[in-house]
Motif scaffolding. Structure first.
Motif, PDB file in Angstrom:
ATOM      1  N   PHE A 338       0.812  -1.219   0.000  1.00  9.25           N
ATOM      2  CA  PHE A 338       0.000   0.000   0.000  1.00  9.25           C
ATOM      3  C   PHE A 338       0.850   1.275   0.000  1.00  9.25           C
ATOM      4  O   PHE A 338       0.422   2.296   0.528  1.00  9.25           O
ATOM      5  CB  PHE A 338      -0.937   0.003   1.208  1.00  9.25           C
ATOM      6  N   GLU A 339       2.024   1.204  -0.600  1.00 15.87           N
ATOM      7  CA  GLU A 339       2.902   2.376  -0.632  1.00 15.87           C
ATOM      8  C   GLU A 339       2.200   3.576  -1.262  1.00 15.87           C
ATOM      9  O   GLU A 339       2.392   4.720  -0.822  1.00 15.87           O
ATOM     10  CB  GLU A 339       4.183   2.056  -1.396  1.00 15.87           C
ATOM     11  N   VAL A 340       1.371   3.330  -2.259  1.00 17.42           N
ATOM     12  CA  VAL A 340       0.684   4.423  -2.952  1.00 17.42           C
ATOM     13  C   VAL A 340      -0.252   5.172  -2.002  1.00 17.42           C
ATOM     14  O   VAL A 340      -0.564   6.346  -2.227  1.00 17.42           O
ATOM     15  CB  VAL A 340      -0.093   3.866  -4.173  1.00 17.42           C
ATOM     16  N   ILE A 341      -0.684   4.524  -0.923  1.00 19.06           N
ATOM     17  CA  ILE A 341      -1.514   5.186   0.087  1.00 19.06           C
ATOM     18  C   ILE A 341      -0.660   5.657   1.254  1.00 19.06           C
ATOM     19  O   ILE A 341      -0.863   6.750   1.794  1.00 19.06           O
ATOM     20  CB  ILE A 341      -2.620   4.232   0.596  1.00 19.06           C
ATOM     21  N   GLU A 342       0.310   4.836   1.651  1.00 17.39           N
ATOM     22  CA  GLU A 342       1.095   5.111   2.854  1.00 17.39           C
ATOM     23  C   GLU A 342       1.924   6.395   2.734  1.00 17.39           C
ATOM     24  O   GLU A 342       1.955   7.205   3.674  1.00 17.39           O
ATOM     25  CB  GLU A 342       2.016   3.925   3.145  1.00 17.39           C
ATOM     26  N   LYS A 343       2.581   6.569   1.614  1.00 22.47           N
ATOM     27  CA  LYS A 343       3.455   7.736   1.498  1.00 22.47           C
ATOM     28  C   LYS A 343       2.676   9.049   1.468  1.00 22.47           C
ATOM     29  O   LYS A 343       3.069  10.017   2.140  1.00 22.47           O
ATOM     30  CB  LYS A 343       4.378   7.595   0.278  1.00 22.47           C
ATOM     31  N   PRO A 344       1.557   9.149   0.728  1.00 19.12           N
ATOM     32  CA  PRO A 344       0.769  10.385   0.839  1.00 19.12           C
ATOM     33  C   PRO A 344       0.271  10.630   2.257  1.00 19.12           C
ATOM     34  O   PRO A 344       0.262  11.785   2.722  1.00 19.12           O
ATOM     35  CB  PRO A 344      -0.398  10.142  -0.131  1.00 19.12           C
ATOM     36  N   ILE A 345      -0.146   9.567   2.962  1.00 15.76           N
ATOM     37  CA  ILE A 345      -0.575   9.730   4.348  1.00 15.76           C
ATOM     38  C   ILE A 345       0.575  10.254   5.191  1.00 15.76           C
ATOM     39  O   ILE A 345       0.405  11.180   6.004  1.00 15.76           O
ATOM     40  CB  ILE A 345      -1.110   8.396   4.918  1.00 15.76           C
ATOM     41  N   PHE A 346       1.767   9.683   4.995  1.00  9.74           N
ATOM     42  CA  PHE A 346       2.918  10.144   5.774  1.00  9.74           C
ATOM     43  C   PHE A 346       3.224  11.605   5.497  1.00  9.74           C
ATOM     44  O   PHE A 346       3.390  12.401   6.435  1.00  9.74           O
ATOM     45  CB  PHE A 346       4.162   9.305   5.472  1.00  9.74           C
ATOM     46  N   TRP A 351       3.311  17.059   7.296  1.00  8.13           N
ATOM     47  CA  TRP A 351       3.028  18.477   7.057  1.00  8.13           C
ATOM     48  C   TRP A 351       2.158  19.042   8.171  1.00  8.13           C
ATOM     49  O   TRP A 351       2.408  20.148   8.667  1.00  8.13           O
ATOM     50  CB  TRP A 351       2.343  18.633   5.698  1.00  8.13           C
ATOM     51  N   LEU A 352       1.139  18.286   8.577  1.00 17.77           N
ATOM     52  CA  LEU A 352       0.300  18.729   9.688  1.00 17.77           C
ATOM     53  C   LEU A 352       1.119  18.891  10.963  1.00 17.77           C
ATOM     54  O   LEU A 352       0.936  19.855  11.720  1.00 17.77           O
ATOM     55  CB  LEU A 352      -0.828  17.710   9.931  1.00 17.77           C
ATOM     56  N   PHE A 353       2.032  17.959  11.197  1.00 13.06           N
ATOM     57  CA  PHE A 353       2.882  18.037  12.386  1.00 13.06           C
ATOM     58  C   PHE A 353       3.735  19.298  12.370  1.00 13.06           C
ATOM     59  O   PHE A 353       3.886  19.982  13.387  1.00 13.06           O
ATOM     60  CB  PHE A 353       3.774  16.796  12.471  1.00 13.06           C
ATOM     61  N   ARG A 354       4.305  19.623  11.203  1.00 12.19           N
ATOM     62  CA  ARG A 354       5.139  20.834  11.128  1.00 12.19           C
ATOM     63  C   ARG A 354       4.303  22.083  11.381  1.00 12.19           C
ATOM     64  O   ARG A 354       4.792  23.066  11.939  1.00 12.19           O
ATOM     65  CB  ARG A 354       5.812  20.913   9.751  1.00 12.19           C
ATOM     66  N   MET A 355       3.034  22.055  10.973  1.00  5.98           N
ATOM     67  CA  MET A 355       2.159  23.195  11.194  1.00  5.98           C
ATOM     68  C   MET A 355       1.738  23.332  12.660  1.00  5.98           C
ATOM     69  O   MET A 355       1.610  24.442  13.179  1.00  5.98           O
ATOM     70  CB  MET A 355       0.893  23.075  10.327  1.00  5.98           C
ATOM     71  N   MET A 438      -6.414   2.288   7.486  1.00  2.00           N
ATOM     72  CA  MET A 438      -5.964   1.867   8.816  1.00  2.00           C
ATOM     73  C   MET A 438      -4.621   1.153   8.720  1.00  2.00           C
ATOM     74  O   MET A 438      -3.698   1.403   9.498  1.00  2.00           O
ATOM     75  CB  MET A 438      -7.000   0.944   9.448  1.00  2.00           C
ATOM     76  N   TYR A 439      -4.512   0.246   7.751  1.00  2.00           N
ATOM     77  CA  TYR A 439      -3.264  -0.503   7.605  1.00  2.00           C
ATOM     78  C   TYR A 439      -2.123   0.432   7.213  1.00  2.00           C
ATOM     79  O   TYR A 439      -0.991   0.292   7.699  1.00  2.00           O
ATOM     80  CB  TYR A 439      -3.424  -1.595   6.552  1.00  2.00           C
ATOM     81  N   SER A 440      -2.412   1.386   6.354  1.00  2.00           N
ATOM     82  CA  SER A 440      -1.383   2.332   5.925  1.00  2.00           C
ATOM     83  C   SER A 440      -0.894   3.177   7.094  1.00  2.00           C
ATOM     84  O   SER A 440       0.310   3.414   7.245  1.00  2.00           O
ATOM     85  CB  SER A 440      -1.915   3.225   4.808  1.00  2.00           C
ATOM     86  N   LEU A 441      -1.815   3.629   7.939  1.00  2.00           N
ATOM     87  CA  LEU A 441      -1.409   4.397   9.107  1.00  2.00           C
ATOM     88  C   LEU A 441      -0.611   3.531  10.068  1.00  2.00           C
ATOM     89  O   LEU A 441       0.368   3.990  10.672  1.00  2.00           O
ATOM     90  CB  LEU A 441      -2.636   4.985   9.807  1.00  2.00           C
ATOM     91  N   TYR A 442      -1.008   2.272  10.199  1.00  2.00           N
ATOM     92  CA  TYR A 442      -0.240   1.321  11.018  1.00  2.00           C
ATOM     93  C   TYR A 442       1.201   1.220  10.516  1.00  2.00           C
ATOM     94  O   TYR A 442       2.156   1.304  11.298  1.00  2.00           O
ATOM     95  CB  TYR A 442      -0.927  -0.048  10.976  1.00  2.00           C
TER      96      TYR A 442
END
Length: 567
Positions: A338-346, A351-355, A438-442
């Motif tokens: 699920f890299e195609v989902i995981e990396k955008p989530i990351f 970005w949210l964390f930096r903000m 959920m799996y991608s966030l995991y």
């Protein structure tokens, strides 16, 4: 009534299998969350020592390290960058002393930094060495003491090591380092002899012990390589002796821990042979060699390679892949399917964390974003549920009429769906969408070092670890550590409550056994989710609460869902 009892007993058995069998399955398929960085004793939060990485604070380790470094203090070149400190041993031209200044062993203020490389002779010897194959060249040996033209290697301050052999060849290794984790090695041979020689530069990474991180089905720990345009995750420490060499153009090889990486990176435009070995009594090694080149008398040949030694930060790995042209360097992180989902989530989460400055809040905002995106689908789900509920009496009638002819029963029910324009699978869509998310966030929480040691609020000091606070020992007031199975943290309990609230908002099923199943499900899932990272639980709690709010809105639009089914 008998059917209801049988259904309930069946569910109870399944729930017990999930509850007791899940830890076994999870250990095989899903690595456990990071160990808690704190524990609660006497009502106070205490830092837990890091057991997953070598600690230079162990007495025997410090003694060995200091002794070995002390013996070679007069023949070392210091390394000093914004991210690295250490030294190069002139004996053998080894990079064998390296700590990562940006990362600590624990969250304690006085915690030492992560030590990545250590010289031979220490408990966890781990080093890189560069030279040439001996195809009649007689290059400097592992015991050769090189001469350096400087005492400090830093960004913008390269150091050149020189040596010579008795045949008339002179050797030079120019080392440079950037402000992250990449060393550049320029190896030069000057042939001052009267005959041609074959030159084949080589490099090796040697480590005495395997990683203390746990290798699993979902996260690669151990030997790793990229060759033939793909990442190879098939090898582990137990299989190193059985591995086969490979020849490729473009790629790299080395050892990956959960958060740290050493990688030999030959010139990406040149062909090289790579292999992993397990020399008897010498741990494990990754090495490569370039094809030999004939060097005529009076000529010099310079060949370049690189060496990465540092943390697996997503931005840095992707930067070396995109800007330095290192093939698939971002694959040092085992993203999986699920890299195609995981990396955008990351990237969005980071970005949210930096903000905001808090990863827990960033996870909550990520949840809000995802729930907002799938809200139109949730609307269709509720519309479908309302339609399904409206046709329940007709379905029951068909099931009763054709109870002895299952095939005809299914045909009539499908005909009913078509006539009433109802899709029974539409209600499953939001849940199906949530599974890869959920799996991608995991995976993001487990894989990325950016999540390591990230606090949230109060006692939660690491979102990538389970909740350390449990009521079983009265929140640490009682002086005992409860068994892992029953040590349910506060956050998993809140997760169970949020699921219970969500299930209560769902339309009550007509079947009594189903009601009992839904009544128990939140508490079963609470136990299942307890060992996972707090960050994942925060996501699920937030998602459940948002779902409750959505349900209130959607019930107002579809009041039929609140009405009892007409029999």
């Amino acid at each position: 009534m008998k059917n209801d009892n049988r259904n309930f007993i069946t569910f109870a058995i399944i729930a017990a299998l999930i509850l007791f069998g899940w830890p076994v399955i999870a250990n095989k398929l899903f690595p456990p969350a990071n160990p808690p960085v704190t524990k609660i004793e006497g009502g106070k939060t205490k830092v837990v020592p890091n057991t997953t990485a070598p600690s230079p604070t162990t007495p025997a380790r410090v003694r060995d390290l200091k002794a070995v470094l002390g013996e070679s203090a007069g023949q070392r070149v210091a390394i000093d960058t914004p991210t690295l400190k250490g030294s190069i041993n002139l004996k053998g031209a080894r990079i064998d002393d390296l700590v990562l200044t940006q990362y600590k062993e624990t969250i304690a203020k006085d915690s030492p930094p992560i030590r990545l490389l250590s010289p031979a002779g220490t408990t966890d010897a781990y080093y890189a060495q560069f030279g040439w194959q001996d195809n009649g060249l007689k290059p400097p040996s592992a015991d050769t003491v090189w001469t350096a033209n400087g005492t400090l290697l830093a960004p913008g301050k390269p150091v050149t090591l020189t040596a010579a052999n008795a045949q008339g060849q002179r050797f030079a290794i120019e080392l440079s380092v950037d402000d992250q984790y990449m060393f550049t090695i320029r190896q030069t041979v000057l042939n001052a002899a009267g005959t041609a020689v074959d030159v084949a530069p080589a490099g090796i990474v040697s480590r005495a012990t395997p990683s203390k991180d746990v290798d699993s089905w979902t996260i690669q720990i151990g030997p790793m390589s990229v060759h033939d345009s793909k990442a190879d995750y098939d090898l582990n420490y137990n299989k190193v002796a059985e591995s086969k060499p490979f020849t490729t153009t473009g790629g790299w090889l080395g050892f990956t821990d959960k958060y740290w990486l050493t990688a030999l990176v030959p010139d990406q435009a040149s062909t090289f042979a790579g292999e992993f070995t397990a020399p008897t009594g010498n741990g494990y090694a990754a090495d490569y060699a370039r094809a030999k080149t004939s060097l005529a008398p009076g000529k010099a040949l310079t060949q370049t390679s690189r060496f990465f030694a540092g943390s697996k930060e997503v931005r840095i790995l992707d930067g070396y892949q995109d800007n330095a042209g290192i093939a698939l360097f971002g694959k040092a992180l085992d993203w999986g399917w699920f890299e195609v989902i995981e990396k955008p989530i990351f990237y969005y989460l980071h970005w949210l964390f930096r903000m905001i400055g808090n990863f827990g809040v960033a996870i909550m905002l990520l949840t809000v974003t995802i729930r907002g995106l799938i809200f139109p689908i949730a609307q269709r789900q509720f519309a479908s549920m309302a339609s399904m509920r409206a046709i329940q009496p007709k379905m029951k009638a068909l099931q009763e009429r054709y109870k002895d002819d299952k095939q005809r029963q299914q045909q009539e029910i499908m005909k009913l769906y078509k006539e009433e324009k109802v899709n029974p699978l539409a209600g499953c869509l939001p849940t199906l969408i949530q599974i890869p998310i959920m799996y991608s966030l995991y995976k993001v929480l487990m894989l990325t070092i950016e999540m390591r040691h990230q606090p949230f609020v109060a006692w939660i000091k690491d979102l990538s670890a389970p909740d350390p606070l449990t009521p079983i020992n009265l929140f640490g007031i009682l002086d005992f550590v409860p068994p892992h199975f029953i040590a349910i943290g506060v956050v998993p309990i809140l997760l169970g409550i949020s699921m219970w609230l969500q299930f209560r908002m769902n339309p009550a099923p007509m079947d009594e056994a189903q009601k009992q199943v839904f009544a128990l499900m939140p508490w079963v899932l609470m136990f299942v989710m307890a060992p996972f990272a707090v960050g994942l639980q925060v996501y699920w709690i937030t998602s459940n609460l948002l779902t409750v709010l959505q349900q209130k809105v959607l019930y107002a639009r579809h009041p039929a869902l609140k009405q009892p089914v007409v029999k």
